[in-house]
Design an enzyme around this catalytic site. Structure first.
Site, PDB file in Angstrom:
ATOM      1  N   TYR A  24       1.070  -1.193   0.128  1.00 26.49           N
ATOM      2  CA  TYR A  24      -0.021  -0.038  -0.036  1.00 26.49           C
ATOM      3  C   TYR A  24       0.895   1.184  -0.194  1.00 26.49           C
ATOM      4  CZ  TYR A  24      -3.699   3.386   1.228  1.00 26.49           C
ATOM      5  OH  TYR A  24      -4.600   4.436   1.196  1.00 26.49           O
ATOM      6  N   ASP A  25       2.051   1.198   0.863  1.00 18.06           N
ATOM      7  CA  ASP A  25       2.743   2.493   1.151  1.00 18.06           C
ATOM      8  C   ASP A  25       3.568   2.737  -0.215  1.00 18.06           C
ATOM      9  OD1 ASP A  25       1.928   2.581   3.487  1.00 18.06           O
ATOM     10  OD2 ASP A  25       3.818   1.645   4.665  1.00 18.06           O
ATOM     11  N   SER A  74     -30.867  17.889  18.186  1.00 23.41           N
ATOM     12  CA  SER A  74     -30.356  17.145  19.337  1.00 23.41           C
ATOM     13  C   SER A  74     -31.521  16.083  19.422  1.00 23.41           C
ATOM     14  CB  SER A  74     -30.072  18.287  20.468  1.00 23.41           C
ATOM     15  OG  SER A  74     -31.254  18.879  20.849  1.00 23.41           O
ATOM     16  N   GLU A 119     -29.478   2.372  18.031  1.00 19.62           N
ATOM     17  CA  GLU A 119     -28.170   2.612  17.398  1.00 19.62           C
ATOM     18  C   GLU A 119     -27.328   3.014  18.736  1.00 19.62           C
ATOM     19  OE1 GLU A 119     -28.357   5.751  14.718  1.00 19.62           O
ATOM     20  OE2 GLU A 119     -29.581   4.718  13.390  1.00 19.62           O
ATOM     21  N   LYS A 144     -25.415   5.118  21.025  1.00 18.30           N
ATOM     22  CA  LYS A 144     -25.013   6.563  21.146  1.00 18.30           C
ATOM     23  C   LYS A 144     -23.620   6.941  21.365  1.00 18.30           C
ATOM     24  CE  LYS A 144     -26.973  11.182  22.552  1.00 18.30           C
ATOM     25  NZ  LYS A 144     -25.716  11.715  23.165  1.00 18.30           N
ATOM     26  N   ASP A 193     -20.139   8.569  21.893  1.00 20.39           N
ATOM     27  CA  ASP A 193     -19.806   9.872  22.660  1.00 20.39           C
ATOM     28  C   ASP A 193     -18.593  10.800  21.822  1.00 20.39           C
ATOM     29  OD1 ASP A 193     -19.952  11.881  24.689  1.00 20.39           O
ATOM     30  OD2 ASP A 193     -19.184  10.695  26.172  1.00 20.39           O
ATOM     31  N   GLU A 214     -20.898  10.479  13.603  1.00 20.83           N
ATOM     32  CA  GLU A 214     -20.364  10.956  14.840  1.00 20.83           C
ATOM     33  C   GLU A 214     -18.908  10.763  14.675  1.00 20.83           C
ATOM     34  OE1 GLU A 214     -22.246  12.215  17.168  1.00 20.83           O
ATOM     35  OE2 GLU A 214     -21.407  12.047  19.013  1.00 20.83           O
ATOM     36  N   TYR A 227     -24.889   7.857  10.763  1.00 20.95           N
ATOM     37  CA  TYR A 227     -26.179   7.363  11.534  1.00 20.95           C
ATOM     38  C   TYR A 227     -27.355   7.930  10.779  1.00 20.95           C
ATOM     39  CZ  TYR A 227     -25.280  11.520  14.524  1.00 20.95           C
ATOM     40  OH  TYR A 227     -25.135  13.024  14.861  1.00 20.95           O
ATOM     41  N   LYS A 264     -30.327   7.078  27.705  1.00 18.36           N
ATOM     42  CA  LYS A 264     -28.952   7.485  28.391  1.00 18.36           C
ATOM     43  C   LYS A 264     -28.704   6.355  29.442  1.00 18.36           C
ATOM     44  CE  LYS A 264     -27.034  10.929  27.483  1.00 18.36           C
ATOM     45  NZ  LYS A 264     -27.269  12.326  27.630  1.00 18.36           N
ATOM     46  N   CYS A 303       4.118   2.641  57.842  1.00 16.01           N
ATOM     47  CA  CYS A 303       3.003   1.868  57.476  1.00 16.01           C
ATOM     48  C   CYS A 303       1.665   1.968  58.069  1.00 16.01           C
ATOM     49  CB  CYS A 303       3.257   0.257  57.452  1.00 16.01           C
ATOM     50  SG  CYS A 303       1.777  -0.839  57.102  1.00 16.01           S
ATOM     51  N   CYS A 315       0.901  -1.331  59.950  1.00 16.71           N
ATOM     52  CA  CYS A 315       1.732  -2.019  61.327  1.00 16.71           C
ATOM     53  C   CYS A 315       2.905  -1.156  61.665  1.00 16.71           C
ATOM     54  CB  CYS A 315       2.336  -3.398  60.560  1.00 16.71           C
ATOM     55  SG  CYS A 315       3.885  -2.954  59.294  1.00 16.71           S
ATOM     56  N   CYS A 368       5.387  -0.943  52.341  1.00 13.95           N
ATOM     57  CA  CYS A 368       5.741  -1.162  53.683  1.00 13.95           C
ATOM     58  C   CYS A 368       6.799  -2.211  53.785  1.00 13.95           C
ATOM     59  CB  CYS A 368       4.356  -1.836  54.339  1.00 13.95           C
ATOM     60  SG  CYS A 368       4.645  -2.657  55.676  1.00 13.95           S
ATOM     61  N   CYS A 410       3.537  -7.717  59.045  1.00  6.64           N
ATOM     62  CA  CYS A 410       2.570  -6.599  58.574  1.00  6.64           C
ATOM     63  C   CYS A 410       1.069  -7.563  58.417  1.00  6.64           C
ATOM     64  CB  CYS A 410       2.846  -5.783  57.482  1.00  6.64           C
ATOM     65  SG  CYS A 410       1.494  -4.527  56.964  1.00  6.64           S
TER      66      CYS A 410
HETATM   67  S1  IVH Z   1     -29.481  11.172  15.677  1.00  2.00           S
HETATM   68  C1  IVH Z   1     -32.185  14.356  14.635  1.00  2.00           C
HETATM   69  N1  IVH Z   1     -27.869   9.056  16.232  1.00  2.00           N
HETATM   70  O1  IVH Z   1     -26.182  12.662  19.782  1.00  2.00           O
HETATM   71  C2  IVH Z   1     -31.327  13.237  15.162  1.00  2.00           C
HETATM   72  N2  IVH Z   1     -27.182  11.050  17.192  1.00  2.00           N
HETATM   73  O2  IVH Z   1     -28.075  14.305  21.140  1.00  2.00           O
HETATM   74  C3  IVH Z   1     -30.332  13.729  15.806  1.00  2.00           C
HETATM   75  N3  IVH Z   1     -25.328  10.945  18.461  1.00  2.00           N
HETATM   76  O3  IVH Z   1     -25.633  15.819  18.272  1.00  2.00           O
HETATM   77  C4  IVH Z   1     -29.152  12.940  16.089  1.00  2.00           C
HETATM   78  N4  IVH Z   1     -24.721   8.752  17.886  1.00  2.00           N
HETATM   79  O4  IVH Z   1     -23.828  13.748  18.242  1.00  2.00           O
HETATM   80  C5  IVH Z   1     -27.978  10.383  16.459  1.00  2.00           C
HETATM   81  N5  IVH Z   1     -26.530   6.940  16.516  1.00  2.00           N
HETATM   82  C6  IVH Z   1     -26.927   8.234  16.599  1.00  2.00           C
HETATM   83  C7  IVH Z   1     -25.945   9.000  17.717  1.00  2.00           C
HETATM   84  C8  IVH Z   1     -26.318  10.421  17.860  1.00  2.00           C
HETATM   85  C9  IVH Z   1     -24.557   9.776  18.581  1.00  2.00           C
HETATM   86  C10 IVH Z   1     -25.170  12.334  18.964  1.00  2.00           C
HETATM   87  C11 IVH Z   1     -24.948  13.186  18.072  1.00  2.00           C
HETATM   88  C12 IVH Z   1     -25.925  14.335  18.259  1.00  2.00           C
HETATM   89  C13 IVH Z   1     -26.661  14.187  19.771  1.00  2.00           C
HETATM   90  C14 IVH Z   1     -27.845  14.337  19.917  1.00  2.00           C
END
Ligand code: IVH
Length: 752
Positions: A41-42, A87, A120, A122, A124, A179, A231, A321, A415, A418, A433, A439
């Site tokens: 590849y390189d 959100s 799905e 979520k 972070d 994400e 997503y 959550k 310690c 002891c 210790c 001890c």
């Molecule tokens: S759907 C309108 N799907 O969660 C739908 N969000 O609280 C909006 N996130 O800003 C998002 N995994 O950063 C969706 N499978 C997922 C996700 C996801 C992580 C995050 C995303 C969004 C935040 C919403």
């Protein structure tokens, strides 16, 4: 190695290189099914770089050479999203989920029929939007305030699993959302590198991902291990019929070449969603990336449309959550706990806080090096982390919230249990210790280890009971356990008739063990289960192990001489060119041995002063202490093992244990006594993919303990492939070679 069009046709060659490299990058980074060796590849990559340098007009926006980053920017331009990035509403318990489902059914006027969803993980990380025009990645932006984000296109291009060109994409605009994240192993490695360079250490993977994406210099971003999962779609303006469900949309995105989280699953109704939530909660620690919950989305896109939005979140989706793994609280005090080897661990006493699904008031600070590296002081507001079954730990101090009066954390001089002196040394990361056997804490922890499940496995001998037995001096060392009497046990307030019988039965049963387990139980510093099994396999008896000295573990050769040079020297000594017996050797050796210093020749002659002595030397004798006779036992561990058996108190205890009836079958060639008649003995295993119940290391240890051999790659010599989820090229190869494949369930029955 693929060859492609002739090098004389530059334009065609550039197109071919671009497509070939993108194809193999997708196989490697998105599908985890590499086909081309890295070196090849390189080589192709370097050819493309040089052709593009000479012919800049041939570089297109999907060139993989753009992934290495470009000129630093002065600032990020603003981007107005074509469709707002919203959100999600949150659910914290089952009832919130049921209410969500009910609201949906009411709105859709479907009170009896089930609504199906897609679940799905979520992730972070950070939400981004990616735009593709006629299949080419043209722009990527951060979420920003949801309406306006920042153009971070060059940084996003560096993410290896982000497609620069889509497979068979229709003409027009395709915008997707996903994400960006850094997985847990890469995060650890990144922080290690940062630390080694005296650079900033990141608090968590999310911060590291956020920091990396917002760098103005994309060539630095390119060095950060960023990943992405897509997503959902944003606005899509193409002239084809689009899928009608979210699930089918994800499959379509996958077919275009986008990485889609393989954990995403279709759910037939809300109760299936809740089950999925619980399954993933259990699996959370094992996932290679951090997730903070599950997103549930109504599957039908028509229904999504009908449900619409409320304020800034869709009515058709919710984030269930997980309990937060991190929380802030106040560090009230620090105590020091003494372990079985005497190591002092600073333990934080905290203002109780709810984290990781439980109240936490104590957390580990690991060791004093960590305390000073993190700059934590008593009185600080600190971040506490409790993830799964892992012991809660103090991650860092929130310096911006430091009160005026805080107190330095200092190591006690004596310690706390002891009163013996505490020893700190340059080589040891931890303070210890010096009380040793005197001890009580060290002895107590040693006994707790001795009886534990993976050691002598004495069921029913919990922490409280061990403490009572020790307080009454009924048990001073582990061997005393084997002399306990029923009447004595019944005097303890924790023990009734039945408990006493069960306990005595368990103690009796523990006498039948294996040499590996026995060695592990002794609590020799640094010797874990695997090393104990290796020592057993190598030495076969306790006596032989006890007799071994450092030179046995690490044959003393000549400092600085490695295997290659040792092999070359032996070849020379055995050749006919060697000076005759009695002729001077020094000068001859100096000019005939490869890259050998005068001091090395001197050392060599001191040990082997004559030609005939040199002729008998073998390569192992010459090597410095690089090669150990027992796998995994380096200089430090060998020193600890030898030191352990040199202490008469330890050998006396071992004798008492054996005299009280502890026994094991003779060790066989494969290394574990229980393996003699085992169907797994002598077989060669390869482990691949992800497993729910056991880690790969645990599976490997279990197979080895049964006499199996575990190797890293599939070949015709492989007997069985142990295959977890999301397996890649190893599975394909095993299938092609017709090798037996066993999944996680099959593994359980294999081991049971
Ligand atoms: S759907 C309108 N799907 O969660 C739908 N969000 O609280 C909006 N996130 O800003 C998002 N995994 O950063 C969706 N499978 C997922 C996700 C996801 C992580 C995050 C995303 C969004 C935040 C919403």
């Amino acid at each position: 190695m693929p060859s492609g069009p002739s090098k004389t046709n530059t334009a065609a060659r550039v197109v071919w290189l671009r497509e070939t490299l993108n194809h193999h990058s997708h196989l490697y980074h998105t599908l985890d099914k590499p086909e081309l060796p890295d070196a090849e590849y390189d080589k192709l990559f370097n050819e493309l770089i040089s052709l593009e340098e000479k012919n800049p007009e041939l570089q297109s926006p999907d060139s993989p050479t753009l992934r290495v980053g470009g000129q630093p920017l002065d600032k990020f331009e603003k981007v107005t999203h074509r469709q707002a990035m919203l959100s999600l509403g949150n659910a914290f318990e089952e009832k919130d989920l049921l209410d969500f489902d009910k609201r949906i059914k009411d709105r859709l006027k479907k009170t009896t029929e089930a609504v199906s969803y897609v679940a799905e993980p979520k992730l972070d990380g950070l939400a981004v939007s990616l735009s593709y025009q006629d299949g080419l990645f043209v722009q990527g932006a951060t979420r920003g305030n949801g309406q306006v984000g920042e153009d971070i296109t060059p940084n996003l291009r560096t993410i290896k699993s982000l497609p620069l060109k889509l497979d068979n994409a229709p003409d027009g605009l395709i915008e997707v959302r996903g994400e960006v994240f850094i997985d847990k192993p890469s995060f650890k490695a990144l922080n290690k590198e940062q630390q080694a360079r005296d650079d900033k250490v990141f608090v968590n993977p999310r911060n590291a991902a956020a920091g990396s994406l917002r760098l103005l210099d994309s060539s630095i971003t390119a060095s950060r291990p960023l990943s992405i999962y897509i997503y959902s779609t944003g606005p899509v303006e193409v002239d084809i019929d689009l899928p009608e469900t979210h699930w089918d949309m994800l499959q379509w995105l996958k077919s275009l070449g986008f990485p889609v989280n393989p954990e995403s699953k279709k759910q037939k109704d809300i109760s299936a969603c809740y089950k999925y939530y619980n399954t993933l909660l259990k699996k959370r620690e094992k996932l290679t990336y951090e997730i903070d919950g599950i997103v549930f989305k109504v599957d039908s896109l028509e229904q999504q449309q009908e449900l619409g939005y409320v304020s800034r979140a869709p009515r058709w989706a919710i984030a269930h959550k997980f309990p937060a793994e991190e929380a802030t609280t106040v560090l009230l005090a620090v105590d020091f706990q003494v372990g079985r080897t005497g190591a002092l661990t600073p333990v934080a006493r905290l203002e109780p806080v709810f984290v990781g699904g439980a109240m936490v008031s104590n957390a580990t600070l690991h060791n004093m090096d960590e305390v000073s590296r993190k700059g934590i002081r008593i009185g600080d507001t600190v971040i506490v982390r409790r993830a799964g079954d892992v012991i809660p730990e103090v991650v860092s101090a929130v310096e911006s919230q430091r009160p005026e009066k805080t107190k330095k954390i200092t190591l006690p001089k004596t310690c706390p249990e002891c009163g013996s002196a505490v020893i700190e040394s340059e080589e040891m990361a931890v303070a210890k210790c010096s009380g040793g056997f005197n001890c009580m804490a060290q002895r107590r922890e040693g006994i707790k280890h001795f009886v534990s499940r993976r050691a002598m496995n004495i069921d029913g001998l919990g922490e409280k009971l061990v403490e009572q037995l020790m307080q009454r001096e009924m048990v001073v060392t582990p061997s005393d356990l084997y002399h306990l009497k029923r009447e004595e046990l019944l005097q303890l307030d924790l023990v009734k008739d039945k408990t006493a019988d069960n306990l005595l039965g368990a103690i009796e049963q523990s006498k039948k063990t294996t040499l590996g387990r026995f060695l592990f139980s002794l609590g020799i510093p640094e010797v874990g289960e695997t090393t104990a099994a290796q020592l057993a396999a190598h030495f076969k008896t306790v006596e032989a192990l006890a007799d071994a000295n450092i030179d046995y573990f690490l044959p003393r050769g000549i400092e600085g001489i490695g295997k290659t040079r040792a092999d070359a020297m032996v070849e020379i000594f055995q050749s006919n060119d060697m000076p005759a017996e009695g002729a001077p050797l020094q000068e001859w050796l100096q000019s005939n041995l490869p890259r050998t210093k005068a001091s090395e020749v001197e050392q060599l002659l001191k040990k082997y002063p004559t030609a005939s002595a040199l002729k008998q030397v073998c390569a192992n004798d010459l090597q410095g202490r690089a090669a150990s006779r027992v796998e995994g036992v380096g200089e430090t561990m060998a020193g600890l093992i030898v030191g352990y058996f040199n202490d008469p108190q330890n050998t006396k205890e071992i004798k008492s244990l054996i005299d009280s009836g502890i026994q094991w079958p003779a060790e066989n060639e494969t290394g574990d006594a229980s393996a003699t008649n085992d169907a797994l003995a002598g077989k060669t295993f390869v482990i691949t993919g992800k497993f729910d119940a056991m880690s790969r290391d645990e599976i490997s240890a279990a197979l080895k303990a049964r006499g199996g051999k575990v190797t890293g790659s599939v070949s015709k010599n492989t007997s069985v492939l142990i295959c977890g989820e999301a397996a890649g090229s190893k599975l394909t190869k095993a299938e092609a070679l017709g090798i037996e494949i066993v999944d996680e369930q099959g593994l359980e029955s294999l081991l049971s």
